[in-house]
Scaffold this active site. Structure first.
Site, PDB file in Angstrom:
ATOM      1  CD  GLU A  38      10.449   0.939  32.281  1.00  0.00           C
ATOM      2  OE1 GLU A  38      10.651   2.140  32.076  1.00  0.00           O
ATOM      3  OE2 GLU A  38      10.538   0.083  31.390  1.00  0.00           O
ATOM      4  CB  ALA A  66      11.921   7.163  27.208  1.00  0.00           C
ATOM      5  CB  SER A  67       8.959  11.005  26.697  1.00  0.00           C
ATOM      6  OG  SER A  67       8.393  10.801  27.971  1.00  0.00           O
ATOM      7  CG  HIS A 106      11.209  -1.390  27.336  1.00  0.00           C
ATOM      8  ND1 HIS A 106      10.018  -0.948  26.808  1.00  0.00           N
ATOM      9  CD2 HIS A 106      11.663  -0.387  28.124  1.00  0.00           C
ATOM     10  CE1 HIS A 106       9.775   0.273  27.233  1.00  0.00           C
ATOM     11  NE2 HIS A 106      10.746   0.645  28.032  1.00  0.00           N
ATOM     12  CG  ASN A 116      14.578   3.254  25.835  1.00  0.00           C
ATOM     13  OD1 ASN A 116      15.121   3.240  24.738  1.00  0.00           O
ATOM     14  ND2 ASN A 116      13.535   2.477  26.125  1.00  0.00           N
ATOM     15  CG  LEU A 117      18.030   8.080  22.872  1.00  0.00           C
ATOM     16  CD1 LEU A 117      19.041   8.538  21.831  1.00  0.00           C
ATOM     17  CD2 LEU A 117      17.520   9.265  23.688  1.00  0.00           C
ATOM     18  CE  LYS A 118      10.192   4.294  25.779  1.00  0.00           C
ATOM     19  NZ  LYS A 118       8.794   4.282  26.253  1.00  0.00           N
TER      20      LYS A 118
END
Length: 214
Positions: free
Chosen positions: A133, A194-195, A85, A6-8
């Site tokens: 999550e 993601a990060s 999310h 997930n690149l947010k």
């Protein structure tokens, strides 16, 4: 294992990450996909990477200014969408509507939830998968499989008690190949992260490290 990056709204190059996803996916037995921002969906999909939306709304064609229509996401080349999310929470009725909207557009769905009880409720709505999550672990680098492995096992049980066909993923703090292996050992069919990739200096190297133990 399914690995969804997930690149947010991180200030990364979505095409660089997508190309890394495509290339590493070709070299491994893992299934790897990327979820860019909505405005980048079409360009990311054109790289050949499996592409997911970060969200769609529970709407149909019509007067819905500012909303994201599932059919538009599919037309842009997306294969699936995240829903609910922790950074884009929905009411239960809206999750239900969004799942139906995604199914109408032939998009796969992953509904996120905070805990096993919510996982059970989400599984009852008929998505393809659910993802547990705990929000307090997101972005910390401490994986849920290490911080509280019971959450993952209980989420797997909660989904199975409702619908055996709904896969369970886990997320929050996933950043290494060992984290991915641990998630699988606890019964998860995949991971959200993601990060660990989006903020990496070398996204391809980060992905290779993630899937190497698999």
């Amino acid at each position: 294992m399914f690995v969804l990056v997930n690149l947010k709204t991180y200030p990364c190059d979505p095409l660089e990450v997508a190309e890394a996803v495509r290339d590493v996916d070709d070299e491994t037995d893992a299934r790897i996909a990327v979820a860019p921002q909505a405005t980048h969906l079409e360009r990311v999909a054109e790289t050949g990477a499996e592409t997911w939306a970060q969200h769609v709304d529970p709407i149909d064609y019509g007067s819905n200014t500012g909303h994201t229509l599932a059919e538009t996401v599919a037309d842009a080349g997306a294969d699936g969408t995240l829903l609910n999310h922790s950074e884009q929470r929905l009411k239960l009725a809206d999750i239900d509507g969004a799942v139906q909207a995604a199914q109408r557009a032939d998009l796969e769905t992953i509904v996120c939830a905070n805990n096993p009880a919510q996982i059970g409720a989400a599984a009852a709505l008929g998505p393809d998968a659910v993802a547990v999550e705990p929000p307090e672990l997101i972005g910390t680098g401490t994986p849920v499989s290490q911080a509280d492995p019971d959450i993952v096992e209980d989420a797997v049980d909660a989904a199975a008690n409702v619908d055996d066909d709904v896969d369970v993923l886990c997320g929050a703090g996933i950043s290494t190949g060992d984290d991915v292996v641990a998630a699988g050992d606890l019964g998860a069919e995949g991971v959200l992260l993601a990060s660990g990739v989006a903020k990496a200096d070398d996204p391809r190297a980060a992905l290779e490290d993630l899937v190497e133990p698999l």
